[in-house]
Motif scaffolding. Sequence first.
Motif, short mmCIF file in Angstrom:
data_model
loop_
_atom_site.label_atom_id
_atom_site.label_comp_id
_atom_site.label_asym_id
_atom_site.label_seq_id
_atom_site.Cartn_x
_atom_site.Cartn_y
_atom_site.Cartn_z
N PHE A 42 0.86 -1.13 -0.09
CA PHE A 42 0.03 0.06 0.01
C PHE A 42 0.62 1.23 0.13
O PHE A 42 0.46 2.12 -0.87
CB PHE A 42 -0.88 0.01 1.12
N HIS A 43 1.82 1.38 0.75
CA HIS A 43 2.78 2.48 0.94
C HIS A 43 3.36 2.90 -0.20
O HIS A 43 3.21 4.15 -0.70
CB HIS A 43 3.74 2.43 1.96
N LYS A 92 3.00 6.36 -5.20
CA LYS A 92 2.83 6.48 -6.61
C LYS A 92 1.61 7.28 -7.07
O LYS A 92 1.79 8.06 -8.09
CB LYS A 92 2.73 4.98 -7.40
N TYR A 93 0.65 7.19 -6.40
CA TYR A 93 -0.68 7.95 -6.44
C TYR A 93 -0.55 9.29 -6.50
O TYR A 93 -0.68 10.11 -6.97
CB TYR A 93 -1.52 7.23 -5.50
N LEU A 94 0.19 9.72 -5.14
CA LEU A 94 0.42 11.26 -4.86
C LEU A 94 1.50 11.80 -6.05
O LEU A 94 1.27 12.71 -6.43
CB LEU A 94 1.00 11.44 -3.46
N GLN A 136 -9.79 9.39 1.40
CA GLN A 136 -9.83 8.44 0.22
C GLN A 136 -9.74 6.99 0.52
O GLN A 136 -8.69 6.53 1.13
CB GLN A 136 -8.83 8.74 -0.64
N THR A 137 -10.54 6.23 0.10
CA THR A 137 -10.53 4.73 0.60
C THR A 137 -10.02 3.87 -0.78
O THR A 137 -10.58 4.07 -2.03
CB THR A 137 -11.98 4.26 0.93
N PHE A 138 -9.10 3.31 -0.51
CA PHE A 138 -8.51 2.55 -1.44
C PHE A 138 -8.60 1.12 -1.32
O PHE A 138 -8.65 0.42 -0.31
CB PHE A 138 -6.87 2.58 -1.67
N ASN A 154 -6.69 -8.83 -8.66
CA ASN A 154 -5.17 -9.01 -9.17
C ASN A 154 -4.04 -8.22 -8.30
O ASN A 154 -3.12 -8.03 -8.90
CB ASN A 154 -5.14 -8.40 -10.37
N ASN A 155 -4.55 -7.94 -7.21
CA ASN A 155 -3.58 -7.16 -6.21
C ASN A 155 -3.25 -5.68 -6.46
O ASN A 155 -2.13 -5.25 -5.76
CB ASN A 155 -2.29 -7.99 -5.69
N ASP A 156 -3.89 -5.27 -7.41
CA ASP A 156 -3.63 -3.73 -7.71
C ASP A 156 -4.60 -2.94 -6.90
O ASP A 156 -5.68 -3.33 -6.66
CB ASP A 156 -4.34 -3.54 -9.11
#
Length: 141
Positions: A5-6, A11-13, A106-108, A113-115
């Motif tokens: 997750f981290h 990457k998202y940020l 934000q909920t992820f 597929n583990n993405d």
Amino acid sequence: MDSTFHPFLNKYLAIWGKSSLQELKELISEDYRAREISGKEIIDFGFNESIEGWEQGFRFVVENGAEWELNKLSIIQLNKREVLAIIFAALVINGERLDNGNLFFQTFRREINNDWKLVRSYIEAGALTDFVLNEWEENIF
């Protein structure tokens, strides 16, 4: 917390920070649902409206030579597959941070597929930047 997750959140940020709509689009679930509060106005929306909103925001950033200031305030594991990230986003224009920003809950979700995908958001728009950031720092225990 899942060890993937981290790195995903970073990457998202980074994608958000460079205003890359195409890359961000790939990280949002097509089942995405959100609620934004702006003053007294409440807006519920889904994937398509979200992409339109990001496109407008990113265009504003590019056209005004602005930069994103993204603050990770908290990360909370909700269950085996979902993590909530609290992020405060403000814009910096000509070296000056704007007085208002948006507070994102934000909920992820980790998909089969583990993405990781963004699946839900609650957004407080127009929050006072100094108040949010100072309050957060003072109340961390």
